[in-house]
Design a protein around this motif. Structure first.
Motif, PDB file in Angstrom:
ATOM      1  N   SER A   4      21.398  -1.597 -40.070  1.00 17.23           N
ATOM      2  CA  SER A   4      21.929  -1.742 -38.715  1.00 17.23           C
ATOM      3  C   SER A   4      23.448  -1.860 -38.809  1.00 17.23           C
ATOM      4  O   SER A   4      24.011  -1.964 -39.892  1.00 17.23           O
ATOM      5  N   THR A   5      24.081  -1.876 -37.653  1.00 19.07           N
ATOM      6  CA  THR A   5      25.537  -2.028 -37.599  1.00 19.07           C
ATOM      7  C   THR A   5      25.916  -3.477 -37.287  1.00 19.07           C
ATOM      8  O   THR A   5      27.053  -3.755 -36.925  1.00 19.07           O
ATOM      9  N   GLU A   9      29.663  -4.671 -36.479  1.00 18.62           N
ATOM     10  CA  GLU A   9      30.002  -5.125 -35.140  1.00 18.62           C
ATOM     11  C   GLU A   9      30.608  -6.533 -35.187  1.00 18.62           C
ATOM     12  O   GLU A   9      31.578  -6.821 -34.486  1.00 18.62           O
ATOM     13  N   LYS A  10      30.043  -7.379 -36.014  1.00 19.72           N
ATOM     14  CA  LYS A  10      30.561  -8.750 -36.168  1.00 19.72           C
ATOM     15  C   LYS A  10      31.979  -8.712 -36.724  1.00 19.72           C
ATOM     16  O   LYS A  10      32.868  -9.404 -36.231  1.00 19.72           O
ATOM     17  N   GLN A  11      32.198  -7.888 -37.747  1.00 21.04           N
ATOM     18  CA  GLN A  11      33.524  -7.743 -38.353  1.00 21.04           C
ATOM     19  C   GLN A  11      34.528  -7.236 -37.319  1.00 21.04           C
ATOM     20  O   GLN A  11      35.624  -7.792 -37.188  1.00 21.04           O
ATOM     21  N   VAL A 105      30.676  -1.576 -48.288  1.00 18.18           N
ATOM     22  CA  VAL A 105      30.091  -0.370 -47.700  1.00 18.18           C
ATOM     23  C   VAL A 105      28.563  -0.466 -47.676  1.00 18.18           C
ATOM     24  O   VAL A 105      27.926  -0.082 -46.697  1.00 18.18           O
ATOM     25  N   SER A 106      27.971  -0.993 -48.743  1.00 19.68           N
ATOM     26  CA  SER A 106      26.507  -1.097 -48.779  1.00 19.68           C
ATOM     27  C   SER A 106      25.982  -2.047 -47.705  1.00 19.68           C
ATOM     28  O   SER A 106      24.862  -1.899 -47.234  1.00 19.68           O
ATOM     29  N   LEU A 107      26.793  -3.007 -47.309  1.00 18.95           N
ATOM     30  CA  LEU A 107      26.401  -3.926 -46.244  1.00 18.95           C
ATOM     31  C   LEU A 107      26.712  -3.373 -44.851  1.00 18.95           C
ATOM     32  O   LEU A 107      26.421  -4.015 -43.847  1.00 18.95           O
ATOM     33  N   GLY A 108      27.320  -2.195 -44.807  1.00 24.55           N
ATOM     34  CA  GLY A 108      27.582  -1.544 -43.529  1.00 24.55           C
ATOM     35  C   GLY A 108      28.863  -1.967 -42.847  1.00 24.55           C
ATOM     36  O   GLY A 108      29.054  -1.714 -41.662  1.00 24.55           O
ATOM     37  N   MET A 109      29.766  -2.616 -43.584  1.00 25.85           N
ATOM     38  CA  MET A 109      31.039  -3.056 -42.998  1.00 25.85           C
ATOM     39  C   MET A 109      32.129  -2.013 -43.237  1.00 25.85           C
ATOM     40  O   MET A 109      31.958  -1.095 -44.027  1.00 25.85           O
ATOM     41  N   LEU A 182      32.076 -15.791 -44.257  1.00 25.95           N
ATOM     42  CA  LEU A 182      33.318 -15.487 -43.542  1.00 25.95           C
ATOM     43  C   LEU A 182      33.063 -14.905 -42.160  1.00 25.95           C
ATOM     44  O   LEU A 182      33.826 -15.153 -41.225  1.00 25.95           O
ATOM     45  N   LEU A 183      31.994 -14.126 -42.030  1.00 27.26           N
ATOM     46  CA  LEU A 183      31.698 -13.485 -40.752  1.00 27.26           C
ATOM     47  C   LEU A 183      30.751 -14.320 -39.883  1.00 27.26           C
ATOM     48  O   LEU A 183      30.264 -13.831 -38.861  1.00 27.26           O
ATOM     49  N   HIS A 184      30.489 -15.554 -40.289  1.00 32.10           N
ATOM     50  CA  HIS A 184      29.641 -16.464 -39.505  1.00 32.10           C
ATOM     51  C   HIS A 184      28.251 -15.876 -39.258  1.00 32.10           C
ATOM     52  O   HIS A 184      27.712 -15.962 -38.149  1.00 32.10           O
ATOM     53  N   VAL A 185      27.666 -15.252 -40.276  1.00 30.70           N
ATOM     54  CA  VAL A 185      26.337 -14.662 -40.127  1.00 30.70           C
ATOM     55  C   VAL A 185      25.299 -15.787 -40.162  1.00 30.70           C
ATOM     56  O   VAL A 185      25.289 -16.605 -41.079  1.00 30.70           O
TER      57      VAL A 185
END
Length: 196
Positions: A4-5, A9-11, A105-109, A182-185
């Motif tokens: 997914s993105t 999107e969070k970044q 990149v593998s995490l979609g960021m 860092l991205l508050h996931v």
């Protein structure tokens, strides 16, 4: 690996707002300065602290390994023109950038949506790599510079040593954990690190 993105999107949301961008940058610096409160620092103050920290690390490693240190100098178009320690630092950092890039990149960021670094297609890669240089690339580079003999391939030796330190230190898992922090996931949205 990202299906997914969500992380992208969070970044993008965090980097697009000045307040949240600075919050993430402060988190990055807090990771580097765990004993110092950086919660009130501006971006300029954070960058100044980081510059002083890195210069101090270079001086410390120079003393530990007995390697002469003047300053960080390198020509991207002429690897061999730099001192041995600068060659080792360049090779080590490029290896770290490659690892960070592959994970991001593998995490979609996006590699280009940086919080501290800006205006470059790998700004976020530099942000994240900076979290690990003090532990991984700087000490290894000075150690290699202290051991190198004439005719040795500084770049190849450094890349192998850095690769080994990445594996031994479980750096990939650390990067994934740190990115999600860092991205508050939220824990329920986190990507399984074993997949990486």
């Amino acid at each position: 690996l990202a299906h997914s993105t969500h992380l992208l999107e969070k970044q993008a949301k965090l980097v697009s707002n000045n307040r949240t961008r600075l919050e993430v940058a402060r988190k990055m610096y807090q990771m580097r300065f765990p004993n110092e409160d950086v919660s009130a620092y501006s971006m300029q103050q954070l960058r100044g602290r980081e510059g002083a920290r890195v210069r101090s690390l270079y001086r410390k490693q120079s003393k530990i390994y007995g390697v002469e240190w003047k300053k960080r100098e390198y020509d991207p178009n002429d690897f061999g023109a730099g001192s041995v320690v600068n060659q080792a630092l360049s090779a080590a950092n490029v290896s770290l950038y490659g690892l960070v890039h592959s994970i991001v990149v593998s995490l979609g960021m996006s590699p280009g949506l940086g919080f501290v670094h800006t205006g470059h297609d790998r700004a976020f890669i530099y942000d994240i790599a900076d979290l690990y240089k003090a532990e991984y690339t700087i000490p290894v580079s000075f150690e290699i510079a202290s051991q190198i003999t004439e005719g040795d391939d500084v770049g190849a030796i450094t890349r192998r040593r850095v690769r080994d330190s990445f594996v031994n230190g479980k750096l990939m898992k650390q990067i994934v954990n740190d990115l999600q922090t860092l991205l508050h996931v939220e824990p329920s949205d986190q990507i399984d690190i074993d997949t990486i």
